[in-house]
Design a protein around this motif. Structure first.
Motif, PDB file in Angstrom:
ATOM      1  N   THR A  52       0.833  -1.206   0.000  1.00 52.83           N
ATOM      2  CA  THR A  52       0.000   0.000   0.000  1.00 52.83           C
ATOM      3  C   THR A  52       0.864   1.251   0.000  1.00 52.83           C
ATOM      4  OG1 THR A  52      -1.804  -1.115   1.154  1.00 52.83           O
ATOM      5  CG2 THR A  52      -1.749   1.273   1.292  1.00 52.83           C
ATOM      6  N   SER A  53       1.854   1.264   0.875  1.00 54.14           N
ATOM      7  CA  SER A  53       2.742   2.418   0.953  1.00 54.14           C
ATOM      8  C   SER A  53       3.587   2.557  -0.306  1.00 54.14           C
ATOM      9  CB  SER A  53       3.647   2.285   2.180  1.00 54.14           C
ATOM     10  OG  SER A  53       4.617   3.304   2.178  1.00 54.14           O
ATOM     11  N   TYR A  54       4.106   1.432  -0.781  1.00 55.79           N
ATOM     12  CA  TYR A  54       4.979   1.469  -1.960  1.00 55.79           C
ATOM     13  C   TYR A  54       4.257   2.057  -3.170  1.00 55.79           C
ATOM     14  CZ  TYR A  54       7.382  -0.087  -6.132  1.00 55.79           C
ATOM     15  OH  TYR A  54       7.977  -0.116  -7.370  1.00 55.79           O
ATOM     16  N   ILE A  55       3.040   1.599  -3.410  1.00 58.40           N
ATOM     17  CA  ILE A  55       2.312   2.073  -4.588  1.00 58.40           C
ATOM     18  C   ILE A  55       1.979   3.554  -4.448  1.00 58.40           C
ATOM     19  CG2 ILE A  55       0.201   1.807  -5.955  1.00 58.40           C
ATOM     20  CD1 ILE A  55       0.263  -1.177  -5.181  1.00 58.40           C
ATOM     21  N   GLY A  56       1.664   3.983  -3.225  1.00 56.06           N
ATOM     22  CA  GLY A  56       1.382   5.400  -3.007  1.00 56.06           C
ATOM     23  C   GLY A  56       2.579   6.283  -3.303  1.00 56.06           C
ATOM     24  N   THR A  57       3.762   5.845  -2.867  1.00 53.22           N
ATOM     25  CA  THR A  57       4.968   6.641  -3.120  1.00 53.22           C
ATOM     26  C   THR A  57       5.456   6.480  -4.556  1.00 53.22           C
ATOM     27  OG1 THR A  57       6.284   4.827  -2.181  1.00 53.22           O
ATOM     28  CG2 THR A  57       5.758   6.659  -0.735  1.00 53.22           C
ATOM     29  N   GLU A  58       5.190   5.323  -5.164  1.00 51.22           N
ATOM     30  CA  GLU A  58       5.570   5.127  -6.568  1.00 51.22           C
ATOM     31  C   GLU A  58       4.809   6.089  -7.465  1.00 51.22           C
ATOM     32  OE1 GLU A  58       7.670   3.407  -9.783  1.00 51.22           O
ATOM     33  OE2 GLU A  58       7.991   3.520  -7.621  1.00 51.22           O
ATOM     34  N   ALA A  59       3.571   6.396  -7.085  1.00 48.79           N
ATOM     35  CA  ALA A  59       2.803   7.389  -7.842  1.00 48.79           C
ATOM     36  C   ALA A  59       3.536   8.724  -7.843  1.00 48.79           C
ATOM     37  CB  ALA A  59       1.411   7.550  -7.234  1.00 48.79           C
ATOM     38  N   GLN A  60       4.102   9.071  -6.701  1.00 41.84           N
ATOM     39  CA  GLN A  60       4.869  10.313  -6.602  1.00 41.84           C
ATOM     40  C   GLN A  60       6.122  10.244  -7.470  1.00 41.84           C
ATOM     41  OE1 GLN A  60       6.287  11.145  -2.629  1.00 41.84           O
ATOM     42  NE2 GLN A  60       6.260  13.339  -2.983  1.00 41.84           N
ATOM     43  N   ALA A  61       6.781   9.095  -7.474  1.00 42.26           N
ATOM     44  CA  ALA A  61       7.988   8.927  -8.284  1.00 42.26           C
ATOM     45  C   ALA A  61       7.683   9.033  -9.772  1.00 42.26           C
ATOM     46  CB  ALA A  61       8.633   7.578  -7.977  1.00 42.26           C
ATOM     47  N   LEU A  62       6.453   8.685 -10.152  1.00 40.89           N
ATOM     48  CA  LEU A  62       6.042   8.756 -11.553  1.00 40.89           C
ATOM     49  C   LEU A  62       5.417  10.106 -11.901  1.00 40.89           C
ATOM     50  CD1 LEU A  62       4.505   5.174 -11.841  1.00 40.89           C
ATOM     51  CD2 LEU A  62       6.601   5.985 -12.947  1.00 40.89           C
ATOM     52  N   SER A  63       5.625  11.077 -11.011  1.00 36.34           N
ATOM     53  CA  SER A  63       5.138  12.454 -11.215  1.00 36.34           C
ATOM     54  C   SER A  63       3.619  12.559 -11.223  1.00 36.34           C
ATOM     55  CB  SER A  63       5.706  13.030 -12.525  1.00 36.34           C
ATOM     56  OG  SER A  63       7.120  13.020 -12.504  1.00 36.34           O
ATOM     57  N   LEU A  64       2.956  11.619 -10.529  1.00 34.08           N
ATOM     58  CA  LEU A  64       1.500  11.682 -10.409  1.00 34.08           C
ATOM     59  C   LEU A  64       1.071  12.264  -9.067  1.00 34.08           C
ATOM     60  CD1 LEU A  64       0.528   8.193 -11.899  1.00 34.08           C
ATOM     61  CD2 LEU A  64       0.486  10.416 -13.042  1.00 34.08           C
TER      62      LEU A  64
END
Length: 203
Positions: A127-139
């Motif tokens: 859950t945390s990883y996907i939330g922060t991955e969105a940030q890494a993908l500029s979303l």
């Protein structure tokens, strides 16, 4: 809507705390480290609680202190102009360790079977990883889904107090065990919801 959506309202509490911390010279990173110490203490108290039920009250206090210090570190960083990528990175890393200390303390104490506990751990991390991955993908950082971190900690806090007051099993599990089951299910659903959000918004 999750409690993470109410972060703006939380500033009613965190801003005065940040102001007090600023007067004492405490830094945001020190507050983050303090939140980690509180979570580790909570995990240890959960582990000891089967033999010492009164430790559940202490664990609940540590959870509350963890939540307060974790919320106040960001407010202090903004207030003192110290908000930067390093602080944000450190905060996320500490939050993950804090999640593990708390969950593993409950699991090691035997409140829930190991397979369910490990599935809950995986779900929380995803859950945390996907939330922060969105940030890494500029979303942008994404907190949506069925259950965010604030929801989970609130449930665990309430279940801890309930388990201290009613230390009996319900259909084979104590109240804390059932909350881990709920965490396991809701975290994986939340991970899928966040995955869907990120996938749909990718160019």
């Amino acid at each position: 809507m999750t409690l993470d959506d109410l972060r703006g309202y939380a500033r009613i509490v965190t801003e005065p705390l940040a102001a007090g911390a600023e007067r004492t010279g405490v830094t945001p990173n020190q507050l983050s480290a303090l939140s980690l110490i509180f979570s580790a203490a909570a995990g240890l108290m959960y582990y000891q609680s089967p033999d010492k039920p009164e430790m559940l009250y202490a664990a609940a206090c540590m959870l509350l202190l963890n939540a307060v210090s974790d919320a106040a570190d960001g407010a202090l960083a903004r207030r003192t102009g110290r908000a930067d990528p390093r602080g944000d990175f450190l905060d996320h890393v500490i939050d993950r360790y804090a999640d593990m200390f708390i969950l593993l303390g409950i699991i090691f104490a035997g409140y829930v079977p190991w397979p369910i506990g490990m599935l809950a751990v995986v779900g929380v991390l995803l859950t945390s990883y996907i939330g922060t991955e969105a940030q890494a993908l500029s979303l942008g950082r994404y907190y949506g889904g069925m259950m965010g971190r604030a929801d989970r900690l609130t449930l665990i806090f309430l279940a801890t107090l309930a388990c201290a007051l009613y230390p009996y099993s319900i259909e084979g599990l104590p109240i804390l065990g059932w909350v881990v089951v709920v965490t396991m299910l809701s975290s994986h659903i939340t991970a899928l919801q966040r995955f869907n959000h990120v996938w749909k918004n990718l160019p």
